[in-house]
Design an enzyme around this catalytic site. Structure first.
Site, short mmCIF file in Angstrom:
data_model
loop_
_atom_site.label_atom_id
_atom_site.label_comp_id
_atom_site.label_asym_id
_atom_site.label_seq_id
_atom_site.Cartn_x
_atom_site.Cartn_y
_atom_site.Cartn_z
N ASP A 9 0.91 -1.29 -0.21
CA ASP A 9 -0.04 0.06 0.09
C ASP A 9 0.91 1.18 0.00
OD1 ASP A 9 -2.16 1.60 0.45
OD2 ASP A 9 -1.93 1.70 2.48
N ASP A 11 -0.34 5.09 1.15
CA ASP A 11 -0.32 6.17 2.22
C ASP A 11 -0.15 4.96 3.64
OD1 ASP A 11 -0.75 8.17 0.70
OD2 ASP A 11 -3.03 7.94 0.78
N VAL A 117 -5.43 2.68 -3.56
CA VAL A 117 -6.45 3.19 -4.29
C VAL A 117 -6.40 4.69 -4.65
CG1 VAL A 117 -7.91 1.47 -3.01
CG2 VAL A 117 -7.62 3.64 -1.96
N SER A 118 -5.25 5.35 -4.24
CA SER A 118 -4.98 6.74 -4.56
C SER A 118 -4.75 6.88 -5.95
CB SER A 118 -3.81 7.36 -3.67
OG SER A 118 -3.51 8.46 -4.30
N GLU A 171 0.12 -3.38 4.52
CA GLU A 171 -0.95 -2.40 4.61
C GLU A 171 -1.01 -1.72 5.98
OE1 GLU A 171 -3.38 -0.95 3.53
OE2 GLU A 171 -4.04 -1.69 1.61
#
Length: 227
Positions: A9, A11, A117-118, A171
């Site tokens: 991931d 962020d 997902v950014s 994550e």
């Protein structure tokens, strides 16, 4: 046998843009008369922009006040504020230990992927000076389902041409851990309060190749002994 790939991931794992997201959302929420704080912002971790907006509107009791086009305009306004704030990011914004880990994985011949997902992930990697450290970045704009659905992690595996069962996912959000687990990968959680991660670490400083290698080997032995 080493893992075929480690998929990250962005962020909260590679860098921490949570505060930048919060400031942008706080400004947009205030414009429509909704107040949010850092505690509420934690509930937005790991979910998409529109899903975040829906939670904010619900929080402020304004679910029915905005139609789809108005919601899209608010989401666009938030993104514009957030993108402007990305100019603050530099290679020094990479979380502790992550640049070293990416170098080591490359030296070990282990592929690296990004499952964020950014929609701004490519711009963030460029600002951090890390774009060349990733073999494949899943395209968030092509997603039909957000985390905790495993779609983005499976897309990263497909792009890397690896078997999810031979990979590790990393994550810092509960929705992300659930997505990794649903994909069939081994899950590593960063931070406190996460449930169901195969390995839970307090911070990225603990996320070293020797730690991942020991975890991987332990899991493979456990799997072999159960068959």
């Amino acid at each position: 046998m080493k893992p075929q790939a480690v998929i990250f991931d962005l962020d909260g794992v590679i860098t921490d843009t949570a505060h930048l997201h919060f400031v942008a959302w706080r400004n947009v929420a205030a414009e429509v008369g909704i107040m949010i704080d850092e505690k509420f912002n934690a509930e937005l971790k790991g979910i998409s922009r529109m899903a975040s907006l829906e939670r904010i509107l619900h929080h402020g009791g304004k679910d029915a006040a905005f139609d789809l086009s108005a919601r899209e305009a608010l989401a666009g306004r938030k993104n514009a504020l957030y993108v402007d704030s990305l100019s603050q990011l530099t290679p020094q914004s990479v979380l502790p230990g992550m640049t070293s880990l990416l170098h080591t994985l490359k030296a070990q011949g282990i592929k690296t992927g990004l499952a964020s997902v950014s929609l701004n992930a490519p711009a963030i990697l460029t600002a951090l000076g890390l774009q060349s450290h990733f073999d494949f970045c899943a395209d968030a704009s092509r997603l039909k389902r957000s985390k905790p659905d495993p779609e983005i992690f499976l897309a990263a595996c497909e792009g890397l041409k690896v078997d999810p069962a031979r990979c590790i996912g990393i994550e810092d959000a509960q929705a992300g851990i659930e997505a990794i687990n649903a994909s069939g990968m081994l899950s590593v959680g960063i931070g406190v309060g996460l449930k169901h991660a195969d390995l839970l670490l307090d911070s990225t400083e603990e996320l070293t190749w020797p730690r991942l290698e020991a975890f991987w080997n332990q899991q493979q032995r456990a799997c072999a002994s159960s068959h």
